[in-house]
Design a protein around this motif. Structure first.
Motif, PDB file in Angstrom:
ATOM      1  N   PRO A  14       0.819  -1.215   0.000  1.00  0.00           N
ATOM      2  CA  PRO A  14       0.000   0.000   0.000  1.00  0.00           C
ATOM      3  C   PRO A  14       0.858   1.273   0.000  1.00  0.00           C
ATOM      4  O   PRO A  14       2.030   1.223   0.380  1.00  0.00           O
ATOM      5  CB  PRO A  14      -0.795  -0.109   1.303  1.00  0.00           C
ATOM      6  N   ARG A  15       0.246   2.386  -0.405  1.00  0.00           N
ATOM      7  CA  ARG A  15       0.993   3.647  -0.458  1.00  0.00           C
ATOM      8  C   ARG A  15       0.211   4.723   0.286  1.00  0.00           C
ATOM      9  O   ARG A  15      -1.012   4.808   0.182  1.00  0.00           O
ATOM     10  CB  ARG A  15       1.144   4.072  -1.922  1.00  0.00           C
ATOM     11  N   ILE A  16       0.970   5.524   1.049  1.00  0.00           N
ATOM     12  CA  ILE A  16       0.339   6.623   1.779  1.00  0.00           C
ATOM     13  C   ILE A  16       0.765   7.945   1.147  1.00  0.00           C
ATOM     14  O   ILE A  16       1.949   8.139   0.872  1.00  0.00           O
ATOM     15  CB  ILE A  16       0.780   6.611   3.261  1.00  0.00           C
ATOM     16  N   ILE A  17      -0.191   8.836   0.887  1.00  0.00           N
ATOM     17  CA  ILE A  17       0.181  10.209   0.510  1.00  0.00           C
ATOM     18  C   ILE A  17      -0.496  11.103   1.533  1.00  0.00           C
ATOM     19  O   ILE A  17      -1.735  11.115   1.623  1.00  0.00           O
ATOM     20  CB  ILE A  17      -0.294  10.572  -0.903  1.00  0.00           C
ATOM     21  N   ASN A  18       0.307  11.802   2.316  1.00  0.00           N
ATOM     22  CA  ASN A  18      -0.285  12.596   3.388  1.00  0.00           C
ATOM     23  C   ASN A  18      -0.414  14.081   3.053  1.00  0.00           C
ATOM     24  O   ASN A  18      -0.966  14.839   3.836  1.00  0.00           O
ATOM     25  CB  ASN A  18       0.495  12.401   4.686  1.00  0.00           C
ATOM     26  N   ASP A  19       0.114  14.459   1.866  1.00  0.00           N
ATOM     27  CA  ASP A  19      -0.088  15.840   1.425  1.00  0.00           C
ATOM     28  C   ASP A  19      -0.371  15.807  -0.074  1.00  0.00           C
ATOM     29  O   ASP A  19       0.547  15.905  -0.894  1.00  0.00           O
ATOM     30  CB  ASP A  19       1.176  16.666   1.745  1.00  0.00           C
ATOM     31  N   LEU A  20      -1.648  15.672  -0.402  1.00  0.00           N
ATOM     32  CA  LEU A  20      -2.002  15.497  -1.818  1.00  0.00           C
ATOM     33  C   LEU A  20      -1.735  16.746  -2.643  1.00  0.00           C
ATOM     34  O   LEU A  20      -1.439  16.658  -3.823  1.00  0.00           O
ATOM     35  CB  LEU A  20      -3.481  15.130  -1.945  1.00  0.00           C
ATOM     36  N   GLU A  21      -1.808  17.932  -1.981  1.00  0.00           N
ATOM     37  CA  GLU A  21      -1.562  19.162  -2.734  1.00  0.00           C
ATOM     38  C   GLU A  21      -0.120  19.200  -3.226  1.00  0.00           C
ATOM     39  O   GLU A  21       0.151  19.503  -4.385  1.00  0.00           O
ATOM     40  CB  GLU A  21      -1.878  20.384  -1.869  1.00  0.00           C
ATOM     41  N   ALA A  22       0.803  18.809  -2.339  1.00  0.00           N
ATOM     42  CA  ALA A  22       2.217  18.781  -2.732  1.00  0.00           C
ATOM     43  C   ALA A  22       2.429  17.705  -3.795  1.00  0.00           C
ATOM     44  O   ALA A  22       3.145  17.910  -4.788  1.00  0.00           O
ATOM     45  CB  ALA A  22       3.083  18.491  -1.509  1.00  0.00           C
ATOM     46  N   TYR A  23       1.754  16.566  -3.613  1.00  0.00           N
ATOM     47  CA  TYR A  23       1.900  15.458  -4.557  1.00  0.00           C
ATOM     48  C   TYR A  23       1.425  15.881  -5.951  1.00  0.00           C
ATOM     49  O   TYR A  23       2.050  15.567  -6.963  1.00  0.00           O
ATOM     50  CB  TYR A  23       1.087  14.261  -4.046  1.00  0.00           C
ATOM     51  N   ALA A  24       0.294  16.635  -5.984  1.00  0.00           N
ATOM     52  CA  ALA A  24      -0.254  17.064  -7.272  1.00  0.00           C
ATOM     53  C   ALA A  24       0.715  17.982  -8.005  1.00  0.00           C
ATOM     54  O   ALA A  24       0.769  17.998  -9.229  1.00  0.00           O
ATOM     55  CB  ALA A  24      -1.589  17.768  -7.062  1.00  0.00           C
ATOM     56  N   LYS A  25       1.500  18.749  -7.214  1.00  0.00           N
ATOM     57  CA  LYS A  25       2.485  19.638  -7.858  1.00  0.00           C
ATOM     58  C   LYS A  25       3.591  18.818  -8.505  1.00  0.00           C
ATOM     59  O   LYS A  25       4.084  19.145  -9.590  1.00  0.00           O
ATOM     60  CB  LYS A  25       3.061  20.608  -6.830  1.00  0.00           C
ATOM     61  N   GLN A  26       3.954  17.707  -7.851  1.00  0.00           N
ATOM     62  CA  GLN A  26       4.995  16.835  -8.429  1.00  0.00           C
ATOM     63  C   GLN A  26       4.467  16.069  -9.637  1.00  0.00           C
ATOM     64  O   GLN A  26       5.208  15.721 -10.541  1.00  0.00           O
ATOM     65  CB  GLN A  26       5.421  15.775  -7.407  1.00  0.00           C
ATOM     66  N   LYS A  27       3.168  15.748  -9.596  1.00  0.00           N
ATOM     67  CA  LYS A  27       2.584  14.919 -10.676  1.00  0.00           C
ATOM     68  C   LYS A  27       1.396  15.655 -11.286  1.00  0.00           C
ATOM     69  O   LYS A  27       0.240  15.238 -11.137  1.00  0.00           O
ATOM     70  CB  LYS A  27       2.075  13.590 -10.110  1.00  0.00           C
ATOM     71  N   PRO A  28       1.666  16.763 -11.967  1.00  0.00           N
ATOM     72  CA  PRO A  28       0.535  17.540 -12.493  1.00  0.00           C
ATOM     73  C   PRO A  28      -0.271  16.755 -13.534  1.00  0.00           C
ATOM     74  O   PRO A  28      -1.403  17.095 -13.822  1.00  0.00           O
ATOM     75  CB  PRO A  28       1.206  18.763 -13.115  1.00  0.00           C
ATOM     76  N   GLU A  29       0.335  15.676 -14.094  1.00  0.00           N
ATOM     77  CA  GLU A  29      -0.363  14.920 -15.146  1.00  0.00           C
ATOM     78  C   GLU A  29      -1.431  13.970 -14.573  1.00  0.00           C
ATOM     79  O   GLU A  29      -2.246  13.439 -15.312  1.00  0.00           O
ATOM     80  CB  GLU A  29       0.645  14.138 -16.011  1.00  0.00           C
ATOM     81  N   SER A  30      -1.447  13.784 -13.244  1.00  0.00           N
ATOM     82  CA  SER A  30      -2.398  12.807 -12.687  1.00  0.00           C
ATOM     83  C   SER A  30      -3.811  13.401 -12.572  1.00  0.00           C
ATOM     84  O   SER A  30      -4.090  14.240 -11.719  1.00  0.00           O
ATOM     85  CB  SER A  30      -1.925  12.326 -11.318  1.00  0.00           C
TER      86      SER A  30
END
Ligand SMILES: Nc1ncnc2c1ncn2[C@@H]1O[C@H](COP(=O)(O)OP(=O)(O)OP(=O)(O)O)[C@@H](O)[C@H]1O
Ligand SMILES: [Mg+2]
Length: 456
Positions: A129-145
């Motif tokens: 499993p994978r945890i993402i605890n800051d989706l806003e930051a994650y979205a900046k890294q993966k703008p294509e998702s």
């Protein structure tokens, strides 16, 4: 049951062993902590067993997912659960179910994405499993998702994505999501893993049962449809046998009389016999045409050539033609002024609709009556009506009117033929145009048949 005294070993601390007070307190606290932890674990285990039992009891996938949604809440915090399954041999992932405390869901049932190159691919490969605890930051890294963008729009800020693996084969994912950042910890993964494999197998089971249920439903519908077509075919055969037999016998009789040398049939009588033969042949042909028409429509081979039809010209033509035919009965057909504009229809079929309605009005009305054709242009449709001064229709007649082979109380007033198929065909043709047909009538004071057509 009393406790046997020999089983009890009395504990008397030896005088030689003495713990300093601080040490005893430390051990006591540690034992207390352990007891609390054990109690917590026991509670957790009980709950997990409960979830497993619920999941096992579920038959259909929806039921299983509902119980997961309810029961996990005590262990894993979430505002939303999503559940996706692989399709297309594992190349595509499709959202199968999602439930949240809020509405609307931006990423809902049916959303699909390719697995190749996505971060889900890594989760499947690692099986972890994978945890993402800051989706806003994650979205900046993966703008294509796109999926990340959609759940962010829903207000989701952290997520726990768990692979579902049944008998060693990945089947999909379970997504737990929260509107708070930093919601998920490793402990949540552990909890999920306690029942992950069982859950995956139950989901597979639910999927199969749901699929079987849908297939059964489809088979039942198909079966009903076949039964209906079979009944229709039987009525066709009945009508063909009954309604074609009489005219054929009449024609046979007339022809054999005319060919028999022993009878010298006068010319005017011969002429009458020819007319009768022609009429009977005409009737048989039109009956066969109607039967063919219905089987054509029923077999799904029926198609329409839609085009804009200027109704004023079209209806003037129809009314003129029927006025010539109706003059034998002294019946007059009146066309009320038609608003300018066109309807979207197949000209041959529109002709058939009007012929059926106007010829019925003439056929079932007494001689010397009036028939009115009236047209209304509404915002997005036309409404055409044919009003007569005939016997009208009772409530029970109205219920059977559009069924196949409905020959009702009203009988032709001028010896015309009646097969009871005209309106059944008319209704099918109008509905194929996306229109509706209906009748308004008070028995004894005429009937008004109306239908609608789309505006061009
Ligand atoms: N305008 C009308 N007024 C009263 N009764 C009607 C009217 N139109 C139809 N009916 C009744 O409904 C029945 C069904 O009509 P439908 O047009 O389907 O068949 P039909 O006229 O008997 O035969 P076909 O149209 O196939 O030659 C008729 O037999 C008649 O009893
Ligand atoms: Mg008719």
């Amino acid at each position: 049951m009393s406790i046997q005294s020999e089983n009890i070993v009395e504990f008397t601390p030896s005088q030689e062993v003495s713990f300093p007070n601080v040490e005893i307190t430390r051990i006591g606290l540690a034992i207390q902590e352990l007891a609390q932890d054990l109690e917590g674990r026991y509670y957790e285990l009980q709950k997990i067993m409960h979830i497993t039992a619920q999941v096992n009891a579920g038959m259909y996938l929806e039921e299983i997912l509902e119980s997961v949604y309810r029961d996990f809440k005590d262990f894993i915090p979430y505002d939303r659960i999503g559940f996706s399954l692989f399709e297309d041999g594992g190349n595509v992932i499709r959202a199968h179910w999602a439930k949240a405390e809020y509405e609307p869901l931006r990423l809902g049932r049916g959303y699909s994405a390719r697995i190749e190159g996505s971060t889900l691919e890594m989760i499947i490969q690692s099986g972890q499993p994978r945890i993402i605890n800051d989706l806003e930051a994650y979205a900046k890294q993966k703008p294509e998702s796109k999926s990340t963008r959609l759940v962010l729009e829903e207000g989701i800020r952290s997520s726990l994505t768990c692979p579902l693996i049944a008998n060693g084969t990945p089947i999909g994912f379970m997504f737990f999501s929260s509107r708070e950042p930093n919601t998920y910890a490793h402990a949540h993964i552990e909890i999920f893993q306690h029942i992950a494999s069982q859950l995956a197998i139950m989901v597979e089971k639910g999927k199969l049962i749901t699929k079987l249920a849908t297939q059964k439903e489809e088979l039942l519908t198909k079966n009903n449809e076949l039964e209906r077509l079979n009944n229709l075919k039987n009525s066709f055969l009945g009508v063909a046998a009954h309604d074609l037999r009489n005219p054929i016998s009449n024609i046979k009789l007339a022809v054999s009389l005319m060919m028999d040398q022993r009878f010298d049939i006068p010319e005017d009588e011969q002429q009458m016999m020819f007319t009768e033969i022609t009429n009977q042949t005409h009737y048989m042909l039109s009956l066969l045409d109607e039967l063919l028409d219905i089987s054509h429509i029923e077999s799904g081979k029926f198609s329409l050539d839609l085009e804009p039809i200027e109704l004023s010209d079209f209806l003037t033509d129809v009314v003129q033609r029927h006025n010539r035919l109706a003059s034998a009965k002294g019946t007059s057909i009146h066309l009320d002024p038609v608003p300018a504009g066109s309807a979207l229809a197949d000209p041959m079929r529109l002709q058939q609709i009007m012929d059926n309605l106007v010829s019925n009005a003439v056929k079932y009305s007494p001689e010397q009556s009036n028939i009115f054709v009236h047209t209304v242009k509404a915002e997005d449709e036309w409404r055409v009506s044919v009003q007569d001064e005939g016997p009208g229709l009772t409530q029970s007649d109205q219920q059977r009117l559009f069924k196949d082979f409905a020959r009702l109380s009203a009988k032709p007033t001028g010896g015309e033929k009646s097969t009871g198929l005209g309106l059944a065909i008319t209704k099918r043709v109008i509905e194929a145009h996306g229109g509706q047909i209906g009748v308004e009538s008070t028995p004894g004071s005429g009937a008004t048949f109306w239908f609608t057509l789309k505006r061009a």
